[in-house]
Design an enzyme around this catalytic site. Structure first.
Site, PDB file in Angstrom:
ATOM      1  N   THR A  93      -8.650 -49.529   6.819  1.00  0.00           N
ATOM      2  CA  THR A  93     -10.073 -49.836   6.767  1.00  0.00           C
ATOM      3  C   THR A  93     -10.407 -50.371   5.385  1.00  0.00           C
ATOM      4  OG1 THR A  93     -12.324 -48.949   7.019  1.00  0.00           O
ATOM      5  CG2 THR A  93     -10.679 -47.451   6.132  1.00  0.00           C
TER       6      THR A  93
ATOM      7  N   HIS B  38      -2.388 -32.988   7.061  1.00  0.00           N
ATOM      8  CA  HIS B  38      -1.501 -32.128   6.273  1.00  0.00           C
ATOM      9  C   HIS B  38      -0.677 -31.187   7.165  1.00  0.00           C
ATOM     10  CE1 HIS B  38       0.113 -30.771   2.648  1.00  0.00           C
ATOM     11  NE2 HIS B  38      -0.959 -30.346   2.002  1.00  0.00           N
TER      12      HIS B  38
END
Length: 418
Positions: free
Chosen positions: A337, A389
Site C-alpha cells: 500500500t 507475530h
C-alpha cells in the site's frame, strides 16, 4: 420465447449481492448485452446484462433486493415488441443533455462513454462533448464526469451519492449537500448507511486486529538510485513498452526477491497450520470511487518491470470505471500500500487477511543524512512492514525489510536477482 435473466455465478467467498437500480422497466425493449441492473457485492459492482434482444416481460426482484447466485430476477420475451407505454418510458429515458448555454444536445455518436459515465451524464444533464475523456480510445469515464462537475461547481459528494450509494441511501430524506446558507452556529448532521464494500472492509480490518498479533517494524530507504535510474530510462521505457516507469514496479520486484529469501512472510495461517505458498501473488492497494480495493498481480516473479507497470495501470483504470472482476480481487499472498501518494509520512498498515504481512510505502522527502562521514541531502522514504507475530519472528521481519532496502538502494540487484 421467454428467456430468464439470472444473477451471475458468484465466487465462493461471496454469498449474495444487492440489486442497485434497474435501468429498464417492464415493457421496454432491450438489446443483447445491454446493462439491465448493477449488482453490488462485498467486493465489486457487477453489471447484469440482457442475455438476448427482446422486451422485458417481468421484473421479479426490485431495487435493493438481496439475491444469490443463479437466481432469476427478470424475464425477457425475445419475440415480443415493446408496448406503447414501455416505448414511451424508454423515450423519456433518452438523455437530453443541456449545456451551460442552454443549447439542447443528444449524445454524440463519436463520444465514447463508460456505462457509469453514461448514467451520470443522463442524470446530471451534461453535454459529453464538453468532457475530455482519459480512458482507452479517449473514452469518457465516471472520473472524468466527476472532475468536470467539480471544476464547473458541482460537488463530488453529490455525484457519489447519486451513482455509488446504495438504494437505501437514496430512499432516505437526506439533503444532497449541506446548504451554503447555514446559519452560523447551526450544527448539521448527516447519517448514511455504509455501502456493502465499506461494511466488508470494516469487517475484515477488525477481524485482522482481533485475530492476528500485528506488529510493525520500520526502516528508511535512500530513493536516489531508483530515482536516477527512472529519470535516465523513463522516456525510453515508455517508448519501448507503452507504459510509464513508476516506483511500484521497483518495490514489487524488491518485495518478490525478499519473499524468496523469507518464505514465512509469504505464508498464511489456517487454523493451527502454516500454509507456505510456492507462488508470489502481490496485492496492490488502489483507491476507487467505492473505496479501497486490492487487485492481485499474479506470479509476479515471472513478470518484467513493464508487465508490472501495465498490470497496475490496467487495475487503476478498471477501479475508476468500476470494472474490477471478482478474479481480480481474489487471492493474494502479500500486499503493498502506498500512502505516499496522499502525502503520508509514516503509518502502520493493517493486514489483509488471510495474508500475514503488508508493506507500507510513504512520501519521499529530502533530509539531511550522514554518508561517508559527510552530511548530504538525500531523498528518503520511510517504509513499514506490518506482520503477524504468531508465525513471523521479529528478526525475520527486520531482515525482510532490510532486504527490500538493499535492493532499492542498489537496483542492479533486482535485474541480477541478487
Amino acid at each position: 420465447m421467454l428467456i430468464e435473466v439470472k444473477v451471475p455465478v458468484l465466487s465462493e467467498s461471496i454469498a449474495d449481492g444487492t440489486l442497485v437500480r434497474w435501468h429498464k422497466k417492464v415493457g421496454e425493449f432491450v438489446r443483447r448485452d445491454e446493462n439491465l441492473i448493477d449488482l453490488e457485492t462485498d467486493k465489486v459492482v457487477l453489471e447484469i446484462v440482457a442475455p438476448s434482444d427482446g422486451v422485458i416481460k417481468k421484473i421479479s426482484k426490485a431495487d435493493g433486493a438481496l439475491v444469490v447466485s443463479d437466481e432469476v430476477i427478470a424475464t425477457i420475451d425475445s419475440e415480443a415488441k415493446a408496448s406503447v407505454s414501455g416505448a414511451a418510458a424508454a423515450q423519456d429515458k433518452v438523455p437530453v443533455l443541456v449545456s451551460d448555454s442552454a443549447t439542447v444536445h443528444t449524445e454524440s455518436a463519436d463520444v465514447l462513454l463508460s456505462p457509469a459515465a453514461r448514467k451520470l451524464v443522463a442524470e446530471k444533464n451534461i453535454d459529453p462533448t464538453r468532457v475530455a475523456g482519459t480512458g482507452r480510445d479517449h473514452r469518457v469515464t465516471k472520473a472524468d464526469i466527476v472532475h468536470y462537475l467539480e471544476t464547473r461547481g458541482g460537488g463530488r459528494e453529490e455525484v457519489e451519492e447519486t451513482v455509488v450509494s446504495s438504494p437505501v441511501e437514496r430512499s432516505l430524506p437526506i439533503p444532497e449537500s449541506v446548504p451554503s446558507s447555514v446559519v452560523a452556529g447551526q450544527r448539521v448532521e448527516k447519517r448514511v448507511p455504509m455501502s456493502r464494500l465499506r461494511a466488508r472492509v470494516a469487517e475484515r480490518l477488525k477481524e485482522a486486529q482481533n485475530t492476528a498479533a500485528i506488529l510493525t517494524t520500520f526502516n528508511e530507504v535512500n530513493m536516489q538510485p531508483v530515482m536516477s535510474m527512472r529519470k535516465k530510462y523513463k522516456e525510453l521505457f515508455e517508448k519501448q513498452h507503452g507504459a510509464r516507469l513508476g516506483f511500484m514496479s521497483f518495490f514489487t520486484k524488491a518485495v518478490t526477491e525478499a519473499l524468496k529469501q523469507f518464505p514465512v512472510i509469504n505464508a498464511s495461517v489456517d487454523g493451527k497450520d502454516i500454509v507456505y505458498h510456492g507462488y508470489f501473488d502481490i496485492g496492490i492497494a488502489i483507491g476507487s470511487p467505492r473505496g479501497l480495493v486490492v487487485p492481485i498481480l499474479r506470479d509476479v516473479d515471472q513478470m518484467s518491470f513493464a508487465d508490472i507497470e501495465k498490470g497496475i495501470a490496467e487495475f487503476g483504470g478498471k477501479a475508476k470505471e468500476g470494472k474490477l472482476s471478482l478474479d481480480d480481487l481474489t487471492g493474494g499472498t502479500f500486499s503493498i500500500t502506498n500512502g505516499g501518494t496522499f502525502g503520508s509520512m509514516l503509518s502502520t498498515p493493517i493486514l489483509n487477511p488471510p495474508q500475514s504481512a503488508i508493506l507500507g510505502m510513504h512520501n519521499i522527502q529530502e533530509r539531511a543524512m550522514v554518508e561517508n562521514g559527510e552530511v548530504v541531502v538525500l531523498p528518503m522514504m520511510y517504509v513499514a512492514l506490518s506482520y503477524d507475530h504468531r508465525i513471523i519472528d521479529g528478526h525475520e521481519a527486520v531482515l525482510f525489510l532490510v532486504a527490500i532496502k538493499n535492493a532499492l538502494e542498489d537496483p542492479a540487484r533486482l535485474l541480477l536477482e541478487l
